[in-house]
Design a protein around this motif. Structure first.
Motif, PDB file in Angstrom:
ATOM      1  N   TYR A 284      42.311  55.467  44.368  1.00  0.00           N
ATOM      2  CA  TYR A 284      41.874  54.731  43.170  1.00  0.00           C
ATOM      3  C   TYR A 284      42.839  53.588  42.890  1.00  0.00           C
ATOM      4  CZ  TYR A 284      40.475  53.470  38.494  1.00  0.00           C
ATOM      5  OH  TYR A 284      40.053  52.754  37.401  1.00  0.00           O
ATOM      6  N   ARG A 285      42.305  52.405  42.639  1.00  0.00           N
ATOM      7  CA  ARG A 285      43.164  51.251  42.325  1.00  0.00           C
ATOM      8  C   ARG A 285      43.070  50.961  40.837  1.00  0.00           C
ATOM      9  NH1 ARG A 285      41.941  46.287  46.048  1.00  0.00           N
ATOM     10  NH2 ARG A 285      44.082  45.682  45.534  1.00  0.00           N
ATOM     11  N   HIS A 291      45.715  48.687  31.254  1.00  0.00           N
ATOM     12  CA  HIS A 291      47.130  48.953  30.910  1.00  0.00           C
ATOM     13  C   HIS A 291      47.881  47.817  30.231  1.00  0.00           C
ATOM     14  CE1 HIS A 291      46.739  52.729  33.012  1.00  0.00           C
ATOM     15  NE2 HIS A 291      46.108  52.070  33.964  1.00  0.00           N
ATOM     16  N   VAL A 292      47.394  46.573  30.331  1.00  0.00           N
ATOM     17  CA  VAL A 292      48.172  45.436  29.801  1.00  0.00           C
ATOM     18  C   VAL A 292      48.505  45.620  28.317  1.00  0.00           C
ATOM     19  CG1 VAL A 292      47.964  43.003  29.126  1.00  0.00           C
ATOM     20  CG2 VAL A 292      47.535  43.650  31.475  1.00  0.00           C
ATOM     21  N   ALA A 293      47.490  45.782  27.485  1.00  0.00           N
ATOM     22  CA  ALA A 293      47.723  45.875  26.035  1.00  0.00           C
ATOM     23  C   ALA A 293      48.526  47.129  25.706  1.00  0.00           C
ATOM     24  CB  ALA A 293      46.388  45.878  25.287  1.00  0.00           C
ATOM     25  N   GLY A 294      48.145  48.253  26.316  1.00  0.00           N
ATOM     26  CA  GLY A 294      48.840  49.509  26.038  1.00  0.00           C
ATOM     27  C   GLY A 294      50.306  49.446  26.410  1.00  0.00           C
ATOM     28  N   ALA A 295      50.603  48.803  27.548  1.00  0.00           N
ATOM     29  CA  ALA A 295      51.991  48.773  28.020  1.00  0.00           C
ATOM     30  C   ALA A 295      52.898  48.057  27.025  1.00  0.00           C
ATOM     31  CB  ALA A 295      52.064  48.107  29.392  1.00  0.00           C
ATOM     32  N   ASP A 314      53.630  45.753  37.578  1.00  0.00           N
ATOM     33  CA  ASP A 314      53.582  44.326  37.900  1.00  0.00           C
ATOM     34  C   ASP A 314      52.154  43.820  37.660  1.00  0.00           C
ATOM     35  OD1 ASP A 314      53.584  41.828  38.958  1.00  0.00           O
ATOM     36  OD2 ASP A 314      54.407  42.390  40.920  1.00  0.00           O
ATOM     37  N   PHE A 315      52.010  43.031  36.584  1.00  0.00           N
ATOM     38  CA  PHE A 315      50.668  42.550  36.203  1.00  0.00           C
ATOM     39  C   PHE A 315      50.361  41.175  36.797  1.00  0.00           C
ATOM     40  CE2 PHE A 315      51.755  45.516  32.704  1.00  0.00           C
ATOM     41  CZ  PHE A 315      50.658  46.361  32.811  1.00  0.00           C
ATOM     42  N   SER A 316      51.196  40.734  37.740  1.00  0.00           N
ATOM     43  CA  SER A 316      51.061  39.356  38.231  1.00  0.00           C
ATOM     44  C   SER A 316      50.252  39.241  39.511  1.00  0.00           C
ATOM     45  CB  SER A 316      52.451  38.767  38.477  1.00  0.00           C
ATOM     46  OG  SER A 316      53.000  39.351  39.643  1.00  0.00           O
ATOM     47  N   LYS A 319      43.716  41.135  39.571  1.00  0.00           N
ATOM     48  CA  LYS A 319      43.003  42.153  38.778  1.00  0.00           C
ATOM     49  C   LYS A 319      43.559  43.561  38.937  1.00  0.00           C
ATOM     50  CE  LYS A 319      38.521  40.067  38.449  1.00  0.00           C
ATOM     51  NZ  LYS A 319      37.103  40.123  38.717  1.00  0.00           N
ATOM     52  N   TYR A 320      44.191  43.808  40.084  1.00  0.00           N
ATOM     53  CA  TYR A 320      44.644  45.172  40.373  1.00  0.00           C
ATOM     54  C   TYR A 320      46.150  45.324  40.208  1.00  0.00           C
ATOM     55  CZ  TYR A 320      40.025  45.828  42.386  1.00  0.00           C
ATOM     56  OH  TYR A 320      38.683  45.909  42.561  1.00  0.00           O
ATOM     57  N   LEU A 321      46.547  46.551  39.874  1.00  0.00           N
ATOM     58  CA  LEU A 321      47.963  46.899  39.863  1.00  0.00           C
ATOM     59  C   LEU A 321      48.278  47.505  41.227  1.00  0.00           C
ATOM     60  CD1 LEU A 321      48.352  48.713  36.436  1.00  0.00           C
ATOM     61  CD2 LEU A 321      49.635  46.703  37.169  1.00  0.00           C
ATOM     62  N   ASP A 322      49.393  47.075  41.783  1.00  0.00           N
ATOM     63  CA  ASP A 322      49.833  47.596  43.074  1.00  0.00           C
ATOM     64  C   ASP A 322      50.816  48.711  42.770  1.00  0.00           C
ATOM     65  OD1 ASP A 322      49.398  47.187  45.642  1.00  0.00           O
ATOM     66  OD2 ASP A 322      50.714  45.443  45.867  1.00  0.00           O
TER      67      ASP A 322
END
Ligand SMILES: Nc1ncnc2c1ncn2[C@@H]1O[C@H](COP(=O)(O)OS(=O)(=O)O)[C@@H](OP(=O)(O)O)[C@H]1O
Ligand SMILES: [Mg+2]
Ligand SMILES: [Mg+2]
Ligand SMILES: [Mg+2]
Length: 355
Positions: A284-285, A291-295, A314-316, A319-322
Motif C-alpha cells: 500500500y502506498r 497525512h499533511v494536515a494531521g502531521a 517527506d511530502f516533497s 502525491k505519494y509518501l515514500d
C-alpha cells in the motif's frame, strides 16, 4: 504571524466543506455511494467538499496562482448516467456557498461545468518546488458512511515542507475521547476545528461557532504503561496484530482506540491519547493528503511524526509518501521507546514469516 491570510482562507474553506458534509451525512442515502475504480466508496459529499474548498481558496486568495493536490477528480462524473448526481452535487455546492459571506461573493450560480472545473483544480502533482495546497475532501469515507469519524483535511506545502494545516472533524467531541472506545457514541457536543501554522502552535475551536480558540498540546505521558494508542478503525488499513505486539512490548495497558481518519491526529494533538500506530498492508502506498494536515497539527502541538524507521515524513515527492513500513506518532519522551518496540516487533514478524 506567517501565513495569516492563507490560514483564514483555509479555515473558511474547511469549515464550509464540513458543513456540506454534515448536511449530506444526515441525509445519507444508499444511492449516494458510487464505486470508484479502486472500489472505495465515494459520495456526493467527497466531490462537493472538494469543489467547495477549491472555490473558496480561489476566491479568498485571488492574487496568487494556485496549485491543489486533491484526492478526487471528475472523471466518473463526466460519464454517461452521472447527470443526476452531477446536478445534485452542483445544487449542494451552490446552497453551501450561498450560506457564507465570502470576500468576493458568488455573483452567479455555478453551472455543472463550473463544478467539474472546480473539482479538477485539484489535479496538481505537488512536488518539491513552490506552493501546493493538499486536500482530502473527506478523509475516512468509510467512517463518514457509518456515521462515525471523518475529517476535511487541508494543508499547505511550501518548497516540500508542510507550513499550514487545518482539520475539520464534525463528529469529534469537543471534550477528550480518552478511554472512550466508541467516540461517536459520546453525547458531548461535537465538531472540532484544529489548525496549525509553522512555528505558531496548534489551536482548536468549535466548528460551528466563533468561540475563542484554545492552544492544544500532545500528551505529556512519559510512562508507556499509562499511554493509550490510536489506530485505524479499518483492519484493512493497518495491521492491528503488529500494533498490539508493539503496544505489548511497550507495556501499554489500555486497549487500542480505533477511530477513522485524521481525526486521530486531531485527538492526539490535544492529548486524548499518546501514540498513533499505522502499519498498512504490504504494497500500500500512502498518499500525502492522508497525512499533511494531521502531521503539522500534531508536530506544532509538540508531537513527533515519523515513519517506522524514525525518519520524518517527506511530502516533497509528489502525491505519494515514500515510506519505510508505516507511520508512528508520539511525544518526545515516548518516541525512543516506541521506535525500539517497533524495530523489535517488525524483526520478530520478519523472522516468523521466514520460518
Ligand atoms: N489498504 C489501505 N491501507 C491503508 N490505508 C488505506 C487503505 N485503503 C485506503 N486507505 C486510506 O486510509 C484513509 C482512511 O484513514 P484511516 O485508515 O486512518 O481510517 S480508517 O480508520 O481506516 O477508516 C483513506 O482515506 P479516504 O479515502 O480519504 O477515506 C484511504 O486513503
Ligand atoms: Mg478515498
Ligand atoms: Mg483519506
Ligand atoms: Mg478522502
Amino acid at each position: 504571524m506567517a501565513y495569516e491570510k492563507e490560514l483564514v482562507a483555509a479555515k473558511k474553506a474547511a469549515s464550509l466543506a464540513a458543513r456540506l458534509c454534515q448536511k449530506v451525512q444526515k441525509a445519507l442515502l444508499q444511492s449516494d455511494v458510487q464505486s470508484k475504480s479502486d472500489k472505495s466508496p465515494v459520495t456526493v459529499a467527497d466531490y462537493g467538499s472538494q469543489a467547495v474548498v477549491s472555490l473558496v481558496l480561489e476566491r479568498e486568495l485571488t492574487s496568487e496562482p494556485f496549485s491543489l493536490v486533491a484526492e478526487e477528480d471528475s472523471a466518473d462524473l463526466r460519464k454517461d448516467g452521472s447527470e443526476d448526481l452531477l446536478e445534485r452535487i452542483t445544487k449542494l455546492v451552490n446552497d453551501t456557498l450561498a450560506s457564507e459571506n465570502l470576500s468576493k461573493p458568488v455573483d452567479s450560480t455555478l453551472s455543472t461545468d463550473d463544478l467539474l472545473r472546480a473539482i479538477d483544480c485539484g489535479t496538481s502533482e505537488g512536488g518539491p518546488n513552490g506552493r501546493h495546497w493538499v486536500l482530502d475532501p473527506i478523509d475516512g469515507t468509510k467512517g463518514f458512511l457509518r456515521g462515525d469519524q471523518y475529517a476535511v483535511a487541508l494543508g499547505l506545502l511550501e518548497e516540500g515542507k508542510v507550513v499550514l494545516g487545518v482539520l475539520a472533524c464534525p463528529n469529534l467531541p469537543l471534550t477528550s475521547i480518552a478511554g472512550n472506545k466508541n467516540s461517536s457514541s459520546s453525547s458531548d457536543k461535537k465538531g472540532c476545528l484544529f489548525y496549525a501554522t509553522i512555528g505558531s502552535g496548534t489551536y482548536m475551536q468549535p466548528l460551528d461557532s466563533n468561540s475563542d480558540p484554545v492552544r492544544v498540546y500532545v500528551s505529556s505521558v512519559e510512562n508507556p504503561e499509562e499511554a493509550s494508542f490510536f489506530e485505524s478503525f479499518e483492519g484493512a488499513h493497518s495491521l492491528h496484530d503488529l500494533s498490539s505486539s508493539i503496544a505489548n512490548k511497550l507495556g501499554v495497558k489500555a486497549p487500542p482506540v480505533r477511530i477513522d481518519s485524521q481525526a486521530k491526529y486531531g485527538a492526539l494533538s490535544r492529548g486524548d491519547g499518546a501514540i498513533y500506530l499505522r502499519f498498512p498492508h504490504k504494497g500500500y502506498r500512502e498518499k500525502i493528503w492522508d497525512h499533511v494536515a494531521g502531521a503539522i497539527v500534531v508536530t506544532e502541538a509538540g508531537g513527533i511524526v515519523t515513519d517506522a524507521g524514525g525518519k520524518p515524513l517527506d511530502f516533497s515527492k509528489g502525491k505519494y509518501l515514500d515510506l519505510d513500513t508505516g507511520i508512528i506518532v508520539a511525544n518526545e519522551k515516548l518516541m525512543p521507546l516506541l521506535l525500539k518496540a517497533v524495530r523489535d516487533s517488525i524483526a520478530e514478524q520478519e523472522k516468523a514469516s521466514s520460518l
